[in-house]
Design a protein around this motif. Structure first.
Motif, mmCIF file in Angstrom:
data_model
loop_
_atom_site.group_PDB
_atom_site.id
_atom_site.type_symbol
_atom_site.label_atom_id
_atom_site.label_comp_id
_atom_site.label_asym_id
_atom_site.label_seq_id
_atom_site.Cartn_x
_atom_site.Cartn_y
_atom_site.Cartn_z
ATOM 1 N N ARG A 56 -3.365 22.934 -16.997
ATOM 2 C CA ARG A 56 -3.490 22.296 -15.689
ATOM 3 C C ARG A 56 -3.938 20.853 -15.926
ATOM 4 N NH1 ARG A 56 -6.537 26.344 -11.736
ATOM 5 N NH2 ARG A 56 -6.621 24.377 -10.640
ATOM 6 N N ALA A 57 -3.723 20.017 -14.936
ATOM 7 C CA ALA A 57 -4.066 18.592 -15.065
ATOM 8 C C ALA A 57 -5.551 18.402 -15.364
ATOM 9 C CB ALA A 57 -3.667 17.834 -13.803
ATOM 10 N N PHE A 111 0.829 -1.204 0.000
ATOM 11 C CA PHE A 111 0.000 0.000 0.000
ATOM 12 C C PHE A 111 0.869 1.263 0.000
ATOM 13 C CE2 PHE A 111 -1.992 3.443 2.395
ATOM 14 C CZ PHE A 111 -3.122 3.668 1.624
ATOM 15 N N VAL A 112 1.842 1.320 0.896
ATOM 16 C CA VAL A 112 2.694 2.509 1.018
ATOM 17 C C VAL A 112 3.476 2.739 -0.268
ATOM 18 C CG1 VAL A 112 4.692 3.483 2.232
ATOM 19 C CG2 VAL A 112 2.837 2.416 3.530
ATOM 20 N N ILE A 113 4.053 1.697 -0.830
ATOM 21 C CA ILE A 113 4.833 1.831 -2.062
ATOM 22 C C ILE A 113 3.930 2.246 -3.229
ATOM 23 C CG2 ILE A 113 6.157 0.519 -3.781
ATOM 24 C CD1 ILE A 113 7.473 -0.915 -1.371
ATOM 25 N N THR A 114 2.732 1.679 -3.296
ATOM 26 C CA THR A 114 1.787 2.051 -4.355
ATOM 27 C C THR A 114 1.419 3.527 -4.247
ATOM 28 O OG1 THR A 114 0.887 -0.192 -4.440
ATOM 29 C CG2 THR A 114 -0.483 1.559 -5.367
ATOM 30 N N MET A 115 1.143 3.986 -3.049
ATOM 31 C CA MET A 115 0.773 5.392 -2.851
ATOM 32 C C MET A 115 1.933 6.324 -3.184
ATOM 33 S SD MET A 115 -2.366 5.163 -2.218
ATOM 34 C CE MET A 115 -2.750 6.847 -1.831
ATOM 35 N N LYS A 116 3.148 5.963 -2.773
ATOM 36 C CA LYS A 116 4.318 6.793 -3.087
ATOM 37 C C LYS A 116 4.570 6.832 -4.592
ATOM 38 C CE LYS A 116 6.902 6.420 1.235
ATOM 39 N NZ LYS A 116 8.139 5.926 1.881
ATOM 40 N N ALA A 117 4.445 5.689 -5.235
ATOM 41 C CA ALA A 117 4.644 5.633 -6.691
ATOM 42 C C ALA A 117 3.571 6.453 -7.398
ATOM 43 C CB ALA A 117 4.625 4.184 -7.178
ATOM 44 N N SER A 118 2.345 6.340 -6.933
ATOM 45 C CA SER A 118 1.240 7.093 -7.526
ATOM 46 C C SER A 118 1.488 8.594 -7.406
ATOM 47 C CB SER A 118 -0.075 6.715 -6.846
ATOM 48 O OG SER A 118 -1.127 7.497 -7.339
ATOM 49 N N LYS A 119 1.920 9.017 -6.245
ATOM 50 C CA LYS A 119 2.192 10.438 -6.018
ATOM 51 C C LYS A 119 3.335 10.913 -6.920
ATOM 52 C CE LYS A 119 2.985 13.775 -2.358
ATOM 53 N NZ LYS A 119 3.141 14.009 -0.938
ATOM 54 N N LEU A 176 4.323 9.581 -9.818
ATOM 55 C CA LEU A 176 3.842 9.586 -11.203
ATOM 56 C C LEU A 176 2.946 10.788 -11.462
ATOM 57 C CD1 LEU A 176 2.982 5.800 -11.645
ATOM 58 C CD2 LEU A 176 4.830 7.044 -12.775
ATOM 59 N N GLU A 177 2.079 11.087 -10.509
ATOM 60 C CA GLU A 177 1.169 12.227 -10.655
ATOM 61 C C GLU A 177 1.961 13.528 -10.770
ATOM 62 O OE1 GLU A 177 -2.661 14.303 -8.404
ATOM 63 O OE2 GLU A 177 -1.667 12.593 -7.483
ATOM 64 N N GLU A 178 3.000 13.669 -9.952
ATOM 65 C CA GLU A 178 3.798 14.893 -9.971
ATOM 66 C C GLU A 178 4.542 15.056 -11.301
ATOM 67 O OE1 GLU A 178 4.861 18.475 -8.907
ATOM 68 O OE2 GLU A 178 3.465 17.240 -7.772
ATOM 69 N N VAL A 179 5.113 13.984 -11.804
ATOM 70 C CA VAL A 179 5.823 14.052 -13.092
ATOM 71 C C VAL A 179 4.857 14.427 -14.209
ATOM 72 C CG1 VAL A 179 7.030 12.672 -14.842
ATOM 73 C CG2 VAL A 179 7.681 12.472 -12.450
ATOM 74 N N THR A 180 3.696 13.803 -14.232
ATOM 75 C CA THR A 180 2.742 14.100 -15.308
ATOM 76 C C THR A 180 2.171 15.510 -15.172
ATOM 77 O OG1 THR A 180 0.953 12.944 -14.122
ATOM 78 C CG2 THR A 180 2.155 11.685 -15.777
ATOM 79 N N PHE A 195 -0.280 15.588 -26.843
ATOM 80 C CA PHE A 195 -0.428 14.206 -26.381
ATOM 81 C C PHE A 195 0.746 13.292 -26.725
ATOM 82 C CE2 PHE A 195 -1.901 9.889 -26.040
ATOM 83 C CZ PHE A 195 -2.402 9.900 -24.750
ATOM 84 N N PRO A 196 1.277 13.317 -27.954
ATOM 85 C CA PRO A 196 2.418 12.434 -28.228
ATOM 86 C C PRO A 196 3.631 12.718 -27.330
ATOM 87 C CG PRO A 196 1.479 13.245 -30.275
ATOM 88 C CD PRO A 196 0.821 14.005 -29.160
ATOM 89 N N LYS A 197 3.856 13.993 -27.022
ATOM 90 C CA LYS A 197 4.961 14.357 -26.127
ATOM 91 C C LYS A 197 4.687 13.857 -24.717
ATOM 92 C CE LYS A 197 5.735 18.526 -28.843
ATOM 93 N NZ LYS A 197 5.484 19.962 -28.898
ATOM 94 N N HIS A 198 3.455 13.996 -24.281
ATOM 95 C CA HIS A 198 3.063 13.535 -22.948
ATOM 96 C C HIS A 198 3.181 12.007 -22.856
ATOM 97 C CE1 HIS A 198 1.020 13.597 -19.115
ATOM 98 N NE2 HIS A 198 0.124 12.741 -19.563
ATOM 99 N N GLN A 199 2.761 11.337 -23.899
ATOM 100 C CA GLN A 199 2.849 9.876 -23.916
ATOM 101 C C GLN A 199 4.309 9.429 -23.826
ATOM 102 O OE1 GLN A 199 0.804 8.010 -27.192
ATOM 103 N NE2 GLN A 199 1.332 5.960 -26.506
ATOM 104 N N LEU A 200 5.201 10.156 -24.473
ATOM 105 C CA LEU A 200 6.628 9.844 -24.429
ATOM 106 C C LEU A 200 7.164 9.936 -23.001
ATOM 107 C CD1 LEU A 200 8.315 9.164 -26.963
ATOM 108 C CD2 LEU A 200 9.390 11.400 -26.664
ATOM 109 N N VAL A 201 6.725 10.952 -22.257
ATOM 110 C CA VAL A 201 7.137 11.098 -20.857
ATOM 111 C C VAL A 201 6.699 9.872 -20.062
ATOM 112 C CG1 VAL A 201 6.703 12.430 -18.733
ATOM 113 C CG2 VAL A 201 7.190 13.624 -20.885
ATOM 114 N N ILE A 202 5.479 9.422 -20.298
ATOM 115 C CA ILE A 202 4.971 8.240 -19.592
ATOM 116 C C ILE A 202 5.744 6.994 -20.004
ATOM 117 C CG2 ILE A 202 2.944 6.734 -19.292
ATOM 118 C CD1 ILE A 202 1.258 9.366 -19.522
ATOM 119 N N GLU A 203 6.011 6.856 -21.302
ATOM 120 C CA GLU A 203 6.795 5.709 -21.783
ATOM 121 C C GLU A 203 8.164 5.669 -21.104
ATOM 122 O OE1 GLU A 203 5.920 3.191 -23.740
ATOM 123 O OE2 GLU A 203 3.946 3.974 -24.256
#
Length: 144
Positions: free
Chosen positions: A34-35, A10-18, A20-24, A107-115
């Motif tokens: 804005r998001a 749970f803790v690792i999932t929440m930290k990873a989620s946070k 990922l959210e910050e990077v995006t 979107f393609p640039k954003h998708q690249l960041v996620i990739e």
């Protein structure tokens, strides 16, 4: 005392989620958005015309807040509202040509960041994460 793997997961999932959210969020901000703006445009970009309620449910923005965001996007001519001829309570949102051009650029640039965030993670591991998080999400949804 043995380690509690559920709590650690749970803790690792929440930290990873946070993280990922910050990077995006930062990536979206680079494009002058804005998001919440991006989430609405992205839903319309990929799914086409939807009601405000459908958008609100899919991007997890409350109906009170979403009106403000929609107003801003409409003023920028990135989306339009149309009334449903069959149900006067329903209002449709549709991405405009300007909105589509904006998303075609962003979107393609954003998708690249996620990739890049998932670079080095095997397809098999990604599929496992998807399966596990779906199970946890469904379980959590049923607890409400």
């Amino acid at each position: 005392m043995s380690e509690n793997l559920s709590l650690k997961t749970f803790v690792i999932t929440m930290k990873a989620s946070k993280a990922l959210e910050e990077v995006t969020k930062q990536d979206i901000k680079k494009h002058g958005m804005r998001a919440s703006d991006f989430a609405i445009l992205e839903a319309l970009y990929h799914k086409g015309r939807q009601t405000i309620r459908e958008i609100s449910e899919s991007v997890l923005i409350s109906t009170g807040s979403i009106t403000y965001v929609i107003d801003k996007l409409e003023k920028k001519e990135l989306l339009i509202r149309t009334n449903c001829p069959d149900d006067r309570r329903a209002v449709y949102l549709e991405i405009t040509d300007r909105g589509k051009q904006t998303m075609d650029d962003i979107f393609p640039k954003h998708q690249l960041v996620i990739e890049e965030l998932f670079e080095g993670i095997s397809e098999s591991d990604k599929e496992t994460v998807i399966e596990v998080l779906k199970k946890v999400g469904h379980k959590a949804s049923n607890k409400e």
